[in-house]
Design an enzyme around this catalytic site. Structure first.
Site, PDB file in Angstrom:
ATOM      1  CB  ALA A  81      -1.714   8.949 -55.333  1.00 30.82           C
TER       2      ALA A  81
ATOM      3  N   GLY B  36       3.014   7.812 -53.477  1.00 23.71           N
ATOM      4  CA  GLY B  36       2.308   8.099 -52.223  1.00 23.71           C
ATOM      5  C   GLY B  36       2.459   6.999 -51.183  1.00 23.71           C
TER       6      GLY B  36
ATOM      7  CD  GLU C 143       4.852  11.390 -51.797  1.00 18.70           C
ATOM      8  OE1 GLU C 143       3.883  10.944 -52.420  1.00 18.70           O
ATOM      9  OE2 GLU C 143       5.262  12.560 -51.908  1.00 18.70           O
TER      10      GLU C 143
ATOM     11  CD  GLU D 134       5.537  10.245 -56.819  1.00 15.96           C
ATOM     12  OE1 GLU D 134       6.704   9.799 -56.945  1.00 15.96           O
ATOM     13  OE2 GLU D 134       4.914  10.211 -55.753  1.00 15.96           O
TER      14      GLU D 134
HETATM   15  C1  HXC Z   1      -4.135   2.827 -59.385  1.00 12.95           C
HETATM   16  C2  HXC Z   1      -2.880   0.922 -59.498  1.00 12.95           C
HETATM   17  C3  HXC Z   1      -1.746   1.595 -59.008  1.00 12.95           C
HETATM   18  C4  HXC Z   1      -1.900   2.984 -58.674  1.00 12.95           C
HETATM   19  C5  HXC Z   1      -1.196  -0.445 -59.370  1.00 12.95           C
HETATM   20  N1  HXC Z   1      -2.492  -0.339 -59.712  1.00 12.95           N
HETATM   21  N2  HXC Z   1      -0.712   0.723 -58.946  1.00 12.95           N
HETATM   22  N3  HXC Z   1      -4.060   1.532 -59.694  1.00 12.95           N
HETATM   23  N4  HXC Z   1      -3.102   3.540 -58.900  1.00 12.95           N
HETATM   24  N5  HXC Z   1      -0.906   3.688 -58.184  1.00 12.95           N
HETATM   25  C6  HXC Z   1      -3.375  -1.376 -60.237  1.00 12.95           C
HETATM   26  C7  HXC Z   1      -3.076  -1.686 -61.697  1.00 12.95           C
HETATM   27  O1  HXC Z   1      -3.699  -0.751 -62.541  1.00 12.95           O
HETATM   28  C8  HXC Z   1      -3.669  -3.073 -61.819  1.00 12.95           C
HETATM   29  O2  HXC Z   1      -5.068  -2.947 -61.944  1.00 12.95           O
HETATM   30  C9  HXC Z   1      -3.394  -3.701 -60.451  1.00 12.95           C
HETATM   31  O3  HXC Z   1      -3.158  -2.606 -59.561  1.00 12.95           O
HETATM   32  C10 HXC Z   1      -2.166  -4.602 -60.450  1.00 12.95           C
HETATM   33  O4  HXC Z   1      -1.077  -3.848 -60.981  1.00 12.95           O
HETATM   34  P1  HXC Z   1      -0.151  -4.369 -62.177  1.00 12.95           P
HETATM   35  O5  HXC Z   1       0.462  -3.165 -62.795  1.00 12.95           O
HETATM   36  O6  HXC Z   1      -0.893  -5.298 -63.045  1.00 12.95           O
HETATM   37  O7  HXC Z   1       0.930  -5.199 -61.356  1.00 12.95           O
HETATM   38  P2  HXC Z   1       2.453  -5.432 -61.728  1.00 12.95           P
HETATM   39  O8  HXC Z   1       2.615  -5.719 -63.188  1.00 12.95           O
HETATM   40  O9  HXC Z   1       2.957  -6.457 -60.761  1.00 12.95           O
HETATM   41  O10 HXC Z   1       3.173  -4.039 -61.431  1.00 12.95           O
HETATM   42  C11 HXC Z   1       3.240  -3.549 -60.128  1.00 12.95           C
HETATM   43  C12 HXC Z   1       3.691  -2.053 -60.143  1.00 12.95           C
HETATM   44  C13 HXC Z   1       2.774  -1.283 -61.131  1.00 12.95           C
HETATM   45  C14 HXC Z   1       5.133  -1.977 -60.582  1.00 12.95           C
HETATM   46  C15 HXC Z   1       3.556  -1.542 -58.723  1.00 12.95           C
HETATM   47  O11 HXC Z   1       1.403  -1.556 -60.800  1.00 12.95           O
HETATM   48  C16 HXC Z   1       2.975   0.199 -61.080  1.00 12.95           C
HETATM   49  O12 HXC Z   1       3.946   0.702 -61.648  1.00 12.95           O
HETATM   50  N6  HXC Z   1       2.054   0.917 -60.438  1.00 12.95           N
HETATM   51  C17 HXC Z   1       2.072   2.356 -60.426  1.00 12.95           C
HETATM   52  C18 HXC Z   1       3.132   2.861 -59.469  1.00 12.95           C
HETATM   53  C19 HXC Z   1       3.171   4.374 -59.444  1.00 12.95           C
HETATM   54  O13 HXC Z   1       3.450   5.004 -60.481  1.00 12.95           O
HETATM   55  N7  HXC Z   1       2.935   4.973 -58.280  1.00 12.95           N
HETATM   56  C20 HXC Z   1       2.943   6.399 -58.119  1.00 12.95           C
HETATM   57  C21 HXC Z   1       1.578   6.953 -58.369  1.00 12.95           C
HETATM   58  S1  HXC Z   1       1.570   8.716 -58.357  1.00 12.95           S
HETATM   59  P3  HXC Z   1      -5.870  -3.677 -63.131  1.00 12.95           P
HETATM   60  O14 HXC Z   1      -7.288  -3.201 -62.946  1.00 12.95           O
HETATM   61  O15 HXC Z   1      -5.222  -3.276 -64.407  1.00 12.95           O
HETATM   62  O16 HXC Z   1      -5.660  -5.131 -62.820  1.00 12.95           O
HETATM   63  C22 HXC Z   1       1.601   9.115 -56.726  1.00 12.95           C
HETATM   64  C23 HXC Z   1       1.522  10.589 -56.447  1.00 12.95           C
HETATM   65  C24 HXC Z   1       1.496  10.867 -54.972  1.00 12.95           C
HETATM   66  O17 HXC Z   1       1.674   8.303 -55.882  1.00 12.95           O
HETATM   67  C25 HXC Z   1       1.254  12.331 -54.686  1.00 12.95           C
HETATM   68  C26 HXC Z   1      -0.152  12.788 -54.860  1.00 12.95           C
HETATM   69  C27 HXC Z   1      -0.409  14.178 -54.394  1.00 12.95           C
END
Ligand code: HXC
Length: 257
Positions: free
Chosen positions: A66, A112, A115, A135
């Site tokens: 998400a 997400g 999911e 998460e």
């Molecule tokens: C918003 C995101 C994002 C996310 C990545 N980006 N994941 N933006 N939401 N979930 C963005 C980063 O901010 C960055 O933007 C760009 O994508 C590239 O990501 P990087 O982090 O620079 O890439 P990298 O170093 O290769 O790392 C990849 C990654 C990391 C390991 C996937 O991005 C990451 O950990 N992302 C978050 C994963 C996460 O926690 N997902 C769960 C979310 S909570 P900029 O602008 O900085 O370049 C969820 C809840 C669901 O999903 C339920 C809801 C009800």
């Protein structure tokens, strides 16, 4: 249909929806969730389309979760609504969709994103894929059905390990665990998904919808999957697909559904 965050391609009875926010690793914001719902709703009524494939744009990510920026300042009420609306409008909707949905997981499938893949009926992953529910590193838990669907797919113990440790697993481990059905090279991912979709597309759409309902019934509180199977089995006898399928068999030809 025109979308800001999706690409839609239809050919040979197969619709490929590509989540297309590559700069954000295809993170699911509100607009993308609404567009996915809208796209699927449109395809539901398109008799030409028999199977839907979901994938992510670029080589790095299916969906990285998400959109964290979007919910970073949410209150308890907004967080609850985020999960509730998302689950009904997209995740449960996909699970109960009348046509098979195949997730072609081409990279990160996190939070997400995993999911979403788990809501699909079948998952195929490229061998660069990484899957996880991170998460708890954000002070959250999965909210789009992940605590339930992961346990259903891989068992309670493995699901709890993935959720509590927040560790990503590689595609080959996901395959071993039964979280994905097939593993492919990245450039073979879509051809493999389309090949499976083409096989499915030859079968009775009506029977396929019934089968999805029955399998899901077994995982739905208050429903008896065996009973639903008997009802759906009986209903098949009243369909044109049944007449065509059995007639084709007796006439030693391929059915045309
Ligand atoms: C918003 C995101 C994002 C996310 C990545 N980006 N994941 N933006 N939401 N979930 C963005 C980063 O901010 C960055 O933007 C760009 O994508 C590239 O990501 P990087 O982090 O620079 O890439 P990298 O170093 O290769 O790392 C990849 C990654 C990391 C390991 C996937 O991005 C990451 O950990 N992302 C978050 C994963 C996460 O926690 N997902 C769960 C979310 S909570 P900029 O602008 O900085 O370049 C969820 C809840 C669901 O999903 C339920 C809801 C009800």
């Amino acid at each position: 249909m025109e979308f800001n965050n999706l690409l839609l391609e239809i050919s040979d009875s197969i619709a490929v929806i590509t989540l297309n926010r590559p700069k954000q690793l295809n993170a699911l914001n509100k607009e993308t969730i609404a567009e996915l719902h809208q796209a699927l709703e449109g395809l539901k009524n398109d008799a030409e389309v028999r199977v839907v494939i979901l994938t992510g744009s670029g080589e790095k990510s299916f969906v990285a979760g998400a959109d964290i920026k979007e919910f970073a300042n949410f209150s308890v009420t907004e967080g609850t609504e985020l999960a509730a609306l998302g689950q009904t409008s997209l995740f449960d909707y996909i699970e109960n969709y009348s046509k098979p949905v195949i997730a072609a997981v081409n990279g990160f499938a996190l939070g997400g994103g995993l999911e979403l893949a788990m809501s699909a009926h079948i998952r195929i992953a490229s061998n660069n894929a990484k899957l996880g529910l991170p998460e708890v590193t954000l002070g959250l838990i999965p909210g789009y059905g992940g605590t339930q669907r992961l346990a259903q797919l891989v068992g309670k113990g493995r699901a709890l390990e993935m959720i509590l440790s927040a560790q990503m697993i590689k595609a080959d481990r996901a395959y071993e665990m039964g979280l994905v059905n097939h593993l492919t090279e990245l450039d073979e991912l879509l051809p493999t998904a389309k090949g499976l979709a083409a096989k499915i597309a030859q079968n009775s759409p009506n029977a396929i919808h019934s089968a999805i309902k029955c399998v899901n019934a077994g995982y739905t509180d208050g429903m008896n999957g065996f009973k639903v199977e008997i009802e759906e089995f009986g209903k098949c006898f009243g369909t044109e697909d049944f007449t065509e399928g059995t007639t084709a068999f007796l006439e030693k030809r391929k059915p045309q559904f």
